[in-house]
Design an enzyme around this catalytic site. Structure first.
Site, PDB file in Angstrom:
ATOM      1  N   TYR A 247     -18.713  -8.754 -14.337  1.00 39.93           N
ATOM      2  CA  TYR A 247     -19.794  -9.537 -14.755  1.00 39.93           C
ATOM      3  C   TYR A 247     -20.823  -8.789 -15.805  1.00 39.93           C
ATOM      4  O   TYR A 247     -21.319  -9.180 -16.772  1.00 39.93           O
ATOM      5  CB  TYR A 247     -20.703  -9.970 -13.318  1.00 39.93           C
ATOM      6  CG  TYR A 247     -21.776 -10.721 -13.808  1.00 39.93           C
ATOM      7  CD1 TYR A 247     -21.614 -12.112 -14.300  1.00 39.93           C
ATOM      8  CD2 TYR A 247     -23.040 -10.407 -13.322  1.00 39.93           C
ATOM      9  CE1 TYR A 247     -22.489 -12.864 -14.561  1.00 39.93           C
ATOM     10  CE2 TYR A 247     -24.147 -11.097 -13.815  1.00 39.93           C
ATOM     11  CZ  TYR A 247     -24.224 -12.402 -14.349  1.00 39.93           C
ATOM     12  OH  TYR A 247     -25.122 -12.982 -14.499  1.00 39.93           O
ATOM     13  N   LYS A 251     -22.161  -9.338 -19.523  1.00 39.05           N
ATOM     14  CA  LYS A 251     -23.591  -9.747 -19.807  1.00 39.05           C
ATOM     15  C   LYS A 251     -23.817  -8.795 -20.830  1.00 39.05           C
ATOM     16  O   LYS A 251     -24.768  -8.917 -21.809  1.00 39.05           O
ATOM     17  CB  LYS A 251     -24.335  -9.765 -18.775  1.00 39.05           C
ATOM     18  CG  LYS A 251     -24.396 -11.133 -18.032  1.00 39.05           C
ATOM     19  CD  LYS A 251     -24.455 -12.276 -18.804  1.00 39.05           C
ATOM     20  CE  LYS A 251     -24.578 -13.673 -17.702  1.00 39.05           C
ATOM     21  NZ  LYS A 251     -24.829 -14.850 -18.679  1.00 39.05           N
TER      22      LYS A 251
END
Length: 348
Positions: A247, A251
């Site tokens: 994750y 990002k």
């Protein structure tokens, strides 16, 4: 007591009333007042809502507001609402959380200015319910088009603009909000399926949506293009943490893409902006823990996280600045947080 001369022309009286509104109301108390009738002396576009200060002397009230036209409620154009007038806004991941709140915030900000909202997500039934609720709240002044779209599927994104009704294709704002996280596994135990869905949604989906909308922006205006791209990033893109490697990587990729795109479009009027929230309580943690609500709730135990509404307000704020103002990079924490893993939890 307090006195105001009544000899200035009517327009000056209106300006004076607005100027002293905050000071007077704090000193004397305010209430909503029906405005006396004298048509033509008041500019209906100067105030978004007029709350009349009530003085202890009735004669002062009468003199001060004798040149304002009648209306119990005024919903007038503010500078912010005017900047949204007639615009079409696309919000991805709009069925819940930040996307849902952003749709409502845009609608509430410009309820009578011809705003069009294109709300996309996989759950079209949820989008239709949101559209219904927006109409109930603000009326028919805002048009809402729910569109079923999975940004992780490139073929769906490629056909997105072409499948819109003609009158909805002149898009002015793209809010790339769709994103998710799966699991807390660490290498080498991270499931390939989780890796693929996070990159396909958070990175490839965002890039593909941007490329689908960008030609519309570049064809507008005389300075190489005009429009707004708002990417919802995360503190995770700045500060990687254990158990969130994939994750965090997605990002970080969003952050790099955003910065590079802003540089590529420097000769245009296309604004590229990123908002990076810290801890926000949404369905995010429920998805991360594969639907385990107890584990998700534990994430927010003893803390006061941001809400989707907090981030939605910032999205609308950055979009409604003057065209020459680019709020390029925004990091947002709740007061108990100072970093990706630095949080104060109250004892329960």
């Amino acid at each position: 007591m307090f006195s105001i001369r009544t000899t200035p022309p009517p327009a000056a009286v209106s300006r004076l009333a607005a100027r002293y509104l905050t000071t007077i109301s704090s000193a004397f108390g305010t209430t909503t007042h029906t405005l006396p009738a004298t048509p033509g002396h008041y500019n209906s576009k100067t105030l978004s809502r007029f709350t009349i200060p009530i003085f202890s002397s009735p004669s002062t009230n009468t003199k001060l507001f004798s040149n304002l036209p009648p209306q119990t409620k005024r919903t007038m154009s503010s500078a912010v609402a005017k900047r949204l007038a007639g615009k079409t806004i696309v919000i991805t991941g709009a069925s819940s959380g930040i996307g849902r709140s952003t749709a409502f915030e845009f609608a509430r900000t410009a309820p009578n200015h011809g705003l069009k909202l294109i709300l996309t997500a996989r759950r079209v039934d949820a989008l239709e319910q949101i559209a219904k609720e927006i109409r109930q709240e603000v009326g028919e002044g805002v048009q809402v088009l729910p569109v079923k779209l999975d940004v992780s599927q490139p073929e769906e994104v490629r056909g997105f603009v072409g499948n819109l009704p003609e009158e909805w294709r002149d898009i002015h704002v793209l809010v790339n909000n769709a994103g998710l996280v799966k699991g807390v596994a660490q290498a080498p135990s991270i499931a390939e399926e989780d890796i693929n869905v996070m990159f396909a949604t958070n990175v490839t989906g965002l890039i593909n949506m941007t490329q689908a909308i960008l030609p519309i922006f570049k064809a507008r205006g005389s300075e190489g293009g005009s429009g707004d791209i708002v990417n919802i990033g995360s503190i995770a893109g700045r500060e990687p943490y254990a158990g969130g490697s994939i994750y965090c990587a997605t990002k970080a990729a969003v952050r790099s893409f955003t910065d590079a795109l802003r540089k590529e479009l420097i000769a245009t009027r296309i604004r590229v902006m990123e908002i990076d929230p810290g801890q926000v309580e949404t369905e995010f943690s429920v998805v991360r823990f594969y639907g385990d609500k107890n584990k998700a709730d534990a994430v927010y135990a003893g803390v006061d996280p941001l809400t989707p509404d907090d981030i939605a307000e910032i999205v609308v704020f950055v979009v409604t600045r003057r065209e020459n103002v680019v709020v390029a990079d925004t990091l947002v924490f709740p007061s108990h947080q100072a970093g990706a893993g630095i949080m104060h939890r109250k004892s329960t």
